[in-house]
Design a protein around this motif. Structure first.
Motif, PDB file in Angstrom:
ATOM      1  N   ASP A 116       0.792  -1.163   0.008  1.00 53.95           N
ATOM      2  CA  ASP A 116       0.056   0.066  -0.029  1.00 53.95           C
ATOM      3  C   ASP A 116       0.643   1.402   0.059  1.00 53.95           C
ATOM      4  N   SER A 117       0.357   2.656  -0.242  1.00 56.47           N
ATOM      5  CA  SER A 117       0.754   3.748  -0.118  1.00 56.47           C
ATOM      6  C   SER A 117      -0.282   4.811   0.247  1.00 56.47           C
ATOM      7  N   SER A 118       0.199   5.782   1.066  1.00 58.06           N
ATOM      8  CA  SER A 118      -0.514   6.790   1.587  1.00 58.06           C
ATOM      9  C   SER A 118       0.221   7.929   1.593  1.00 58.06           C
ATOM     10  N   ARG A 119      -0.651   9.126   1.231  1.00 55.88           N
ATOM     11  CA  ARG A 119       0.082  10.474   1.326  1.00 55.88           C
ATOM     12  C   ARG A 119      -0.680  11.428   2.330  1.00 55.88           C
ATOM     13  N   PHE A 120       0.064  12.171   2.825  1.00 62.75           N
ATOM     14  CA  PHE A 120      -0.218  13.233   4.059  1.00 62.75           C
ATOM     15  C   PHE A 120       0.404  14.554   3.656  1.00 62.75           C
ATOM     16  N   THR A 121      -0.133  15.584   4.418  1.00 58.86           N
ATOM     17  CA  THR A 121       0.589  16.989   4.323  1.00 58.86           C
ATOM     18  C   THR A 121       0.824  17.058   5.907  1.00 58.86           C
ATOM     19  N   ALA A 122       2.147  17.263   6.000  1.00 63.42           N
ATOM     20  CA  ALA A 122       2.526  17.398   7.483  1.00 63.42           C
ATOM     21  C   ALA A 122       2.907  18.912   8.042  1.00 63.42           C
ATOM     22  N   THR A 123       2.833  19.139   9.296  1.00 65.12           N
ATOM     23  CA  THR A 123       3.304  20.043   9.608  1.00 65.12           C
ATOM     24  C   THR A 123       4.091  20.024  10.872  1.00 65.12           C
ATOM     25  N   ALA A 124       5.394  20.518  11.148  1.00 61.62           N
ATOM     26  CA  ALA A 124       6.314  20.183  11.818  1.00 61.62           C
ATOM     27  C   ALA A 124       6.611  18.600  12.258  1.00 61.62           C
ATOM     28  N   GLY A 125       5.519  17.950  12.353  1.00 63.83           N
ATOM     29  CA  GLY A 125       5.743  16.463  12.705  1.00 63.83           C
ATOM     30  C   GLY A 125       4.464  15.743  12.309  1.00 63.83           C
ATOM     31  N   LEU A 126       4.741  14.511  12.413  1.00 64.55           N
ATOM     32  CA  LEU A 126       3.538  13.673  12.043  1.00 64.55           C
ATOM     33  C   LEU A 126       3.593  12.327  12.827  1.00 64.55           C
ATOM     34  N   THR A 127       2.564  11.742  13.488  1.00 64.03           N
ATOM     35  CA  THR A 127       2.494  10.622  14.099  1.00 64.03           C
ATOM     36  C   THR A 127       1.638   9.565  13.413  1.00 64.03           C
ATOM     37  N   ILE A 128       1.944   8.287  13.155  1.00 60.19           N
ATOM     38  CA  ILE A 128       1.283   7.591  12.014  1.00 60.19           C
ATOM     39  C   ILE A 128       1.060   6.141  12.764  1.00 60.19           C
TER      40      ILE A 128
END
Length: 88
Positions: A40-52
């Motif tokens: 699979d593949s996912s895309r996000f827009t992050a600000t400063a950091g990202l928890t997944i």
């Protein structure tokens, strides 16, 4: 700000993957992040950091700044929290 940074770092221990996105010590906004595995593949827009939240497995993470500068890292998820630090 500093309060947001403290909260984000405290939350990181509760997620399998955490990303920090910085340039010259300052956190970056609007960073395009792609997380991909063999399935699979996912895309996000992050600000400063990202928890997944991710299931166990091998992942490739690519973070691209608004200026088009990209970095790619690999992560093996499954044995506790994993943190990646992208510095531009």
């Amino acid at each position: 700000g500093e309060d947001e940074s403290t909260l984000m770092r405290a939350a990181m221990k509760d997620y399998p993957l955490s990303l920090l996105l910085r340039k010259e010590g300052a956190y970056l906004a609007n960073v395009a992040v792609e997380v991909s595995s063999a399935q699979d593949s996912s895309r996000f827009t992050a600000t400063a950091g990202l928890t997944i939240q991710l299931p166990a497995g091998s992942y490739k993470i690519t973070a691209t700044t608004r200026e088009g500068r990209s970095q790619t890292r690999s992560a093996e998820i499954g044995k506790g929290p994993h943190q990646l630090d992208f510095r531009y």
